[in-house]
Design a protein around this motif. Sequence first.
Motif, short mmCIF file in Angstrom:
data_model
loop_
_atom_site.label_atom_id
_atom_site.label_comp_id
_atom_site.label_asym_id
_atom_site.label_seq_id
_atom_site.Cartn_x
_atom_site.Cartn_y
_atom_site.Cartn_z
N THR A 92 -48.39 43.70 15.74
CA THR A 92 -48.98 42.36 15.86
C THR A 92 -48.29 41.44 14.86
O THR A 92 -47.55 41.91 13.99
CB THR A 92 -50.49 42.41 15.55
N ALA A 93 -48.58 40.15 14.94
CA ALA A 93 -47.96 39.18 14.03
C ALA A 93 -48.37 39.48 12.59
O ALA A 93 -47.54 39.41 11.67
CB ALA A 93 -48.37 37.76 14.41
N GLU A 94 -49.62 39.86 12.38
CA GLU A 94 -50.10 40.18 11.04
C GLU A 94 -49.40 41.43 10.50
O GLU A 94 -48.96 41.47 9.35
CB GLU A 94 -51.61 40.41 11.05
N GLN A 95 -49.27 42.44 11.35
CA GLN A 95 -48.58 43.66 10.95
C GLN A 95 -47.11 43.38 10.65
O GLN A 95 -46.56 43.93 9.69
CB GLN A 95 -48.68 44.73 12.05
N GLN A 96 -46.49 42.51 11.44
CA GLN A 96 -45.10 42.16 11.21
C GLN A 96 -44.91 41.56 9.82
O GLN A 96 -43.97 41.90 9.11
CB GLN A 96 -44.61 41.15 12.25
N ALA A 97 -45.81 40.67 9.43
CA ALA A 97 -45.72 40.03 8.11
C ALA A 97 -45.85 41.07 7.01
O ALA A 97 -45.08 41.07 6.03
CB ALA A 97 -46.79 38.96 7.98
N GLN A 98 -46.82 41.97 7.15
CA GLN A 98 -47.04 42.99 6.12
C GLN A 98 -45.88 43.98 6.06
O GLN A 98 -45.42 44.33 4.96
CB GLN A 98 -48.35 43.73 6.40
N VAL A 99 -45.39 44.42 7.20
CA VAL A 99 -44.27 45.35 7.23
C VAL A 99 -43.02 44.66 6.69
O VAL A 99 -42.23 45.27 5.98
CB VAL A 99 -44.04 45.91 8.66
N GLY A 100 -42.86 43.39 7.01
CA GLY A 100 -41.72 42.63 6.49
C GLY A 100 -41.69 42.60 4.98
O GLY A 100 -40.63 42.75 4.36
N LYS A 101 -42.87 42.44 4.36
CA LYS A 101 -42.95 42.45 2.90
C LYS A 101 -42.55 43.82 2.34
O LYS A 101 -41.81 43.90 1.35
CB LYS A 101 -44.38 42.12 2.44
N ILE A 102 -43.02 44.87 2.97
CA ILE A 102 -42.69 46.23 2.52
C ILE A 102 -41.20 46.48 2.65
O ILE A 102 -40.57 47.02 1.73
CB ILE A 102 -43.49 47.28 3.32
N LEU A 103 -40.62 46.07 3.76
CA LEU A 103 -39.18 46.26 3.96
C LEU A 103 -38.38 45.46 2.93
O LEU A 103 -37.36 45.93 2.44
CB LEU A 103 -38.77 45.84 5.38
N ALA A 104 -38.86 44.26 2.60
CA ALA A 104 -38.17 43.44 1.60
C ALA A 104 -38.22 44.12 0.23
O ALA A 104 -37.21 44.16 -0.49
CB ALA A 104 -38.80 42.06 1.53
N GLU A 105 -39.39 44.65 -0.15
CA GLU A 105 -39.53 45.35 -1.43
C GLU A 105 -38.58 46.55 -1.48
O GLU A 105 -37.87 46.76 -2.48
CB GLU A 105 -40.97 45.84 -1.61
N ASN A 106 -38.58 47.34 -0.42
CA ASN A 106 -37.71 48.52 -0.39
C ASN A 106 -36.24 48.12 -0.40
O ASN A 106 -35.42 48.81 -0.99
CB ASN A 106 -38.02 49.39 0.83
N GLY A 107 -35.92 47.03 0.26
CA GLY A 107 -34.54 46.54 0.26
C GLY A 107 -34.08 46.16 -1.13
O GLY A 107 -32.95 46.47 -1.54
N GLU A 108 -34.97 45.50 -1.88
CA GLU A 108 -34.64 45.13 -3.27
C GLU A 108 -34.41 46.37 -4.12
O GLU A 108 -33.46 46.43 -4.91
CB GLU A 108 -35.76 44.28 -3.87
N LYS A 109 -35.27 47.36 -3.96
CA LYS A 109 -35.12 48.61 -4.72
C LYS A 109 -33.82 49.30 -4.35
O LYS A 109 -33.10 49.78 -5.22
CB LYS A 109 -36.30 49.55 -4.45
N ARG A 110 -33.51 49.33 -3.05
CA ARG A 110 -32.30 49.98 -2.58
C ARG A 110 -31.06 49.29 -3.15
O ARG A 110 -30.12 49.94 -3.59
CB ARG A 110 -32.26 49.96 -1.05
N GLU A 111 -31.08 47.96 -3.16
CA GLU A 111 -29.94 47.20 -3.70
C GLU A 111 -29.79 47.44 -5.21
O GLU A 111 -28.68 47.53 -5.72
CB GLU A 111 -30.09 45.71 -3.41
N ALA A 112 -30.92 47.56 -5.92
CA ALA A 112 -30.86 47.84 -7.36
C ALA A 112 -30.25 49.22 -7.61
O ALA A 112 -29.40 49.38 -8.50
CB ALA A 112 -32.26 47.75 -7.97
N HIS A 113 -30.66 50.20 -6.82
CA HIS A 113 -30.10 51.55 -6.95
C HIS A 113 -28.61 51.54 -6.64
O HIS A 113 -27.81 52.18 -7.33
CB HIS A 113 -30.80 52.54 -6.01
#
Length: 141
Positions: free
Chosen positions: A51-72
């Motif tokens: 759903t649109a709400e789930q997309q927003a929440q999953v998007g935040k999680i993916l962004a957080e993980n992406g930042e961590k991955r880039e730092a590593h």
Amino acid sequence: MKKLILIALLVVGVTSFAQVEKLGKAGMEKLTPEQRQEKQLKRLTTELNLTAEQQAQVGKILAENGEKREAHKAKREEMKAQQVKRTEEQKAAFKKQREEEKAVMNEKMKKILSAEQFEKWNALKEKGKAKMAELKEKKSE
């Protein structure tokens, strides 16, 4: 004459296909972390019917993980540039940290997704792991 032309086309086709296979990573498209996250979110949206709400929440999680991955990745590149080999303790600590991050992500996703969606998501992850293992195996040959 027709057979000769057919054989020539077949040889050209096979050799060009072989060259595409050799490209490997070089032939892959280079995406920015944001593009990669957006692509992953679109795929998850279609696969899991988010759903649109789930997309927003999953998007935040993916962004957080992406930042961590880039730092590593930056840390690994820095160590590689300095020609510093990681010790076994550092490798173990990194592995433990990644496992903890995966567990945290699983918990977050479990809260966001329905039980059926979470099952599908886990199946997608397993399918991706199998595909990566297959690629590694091909690369080592």
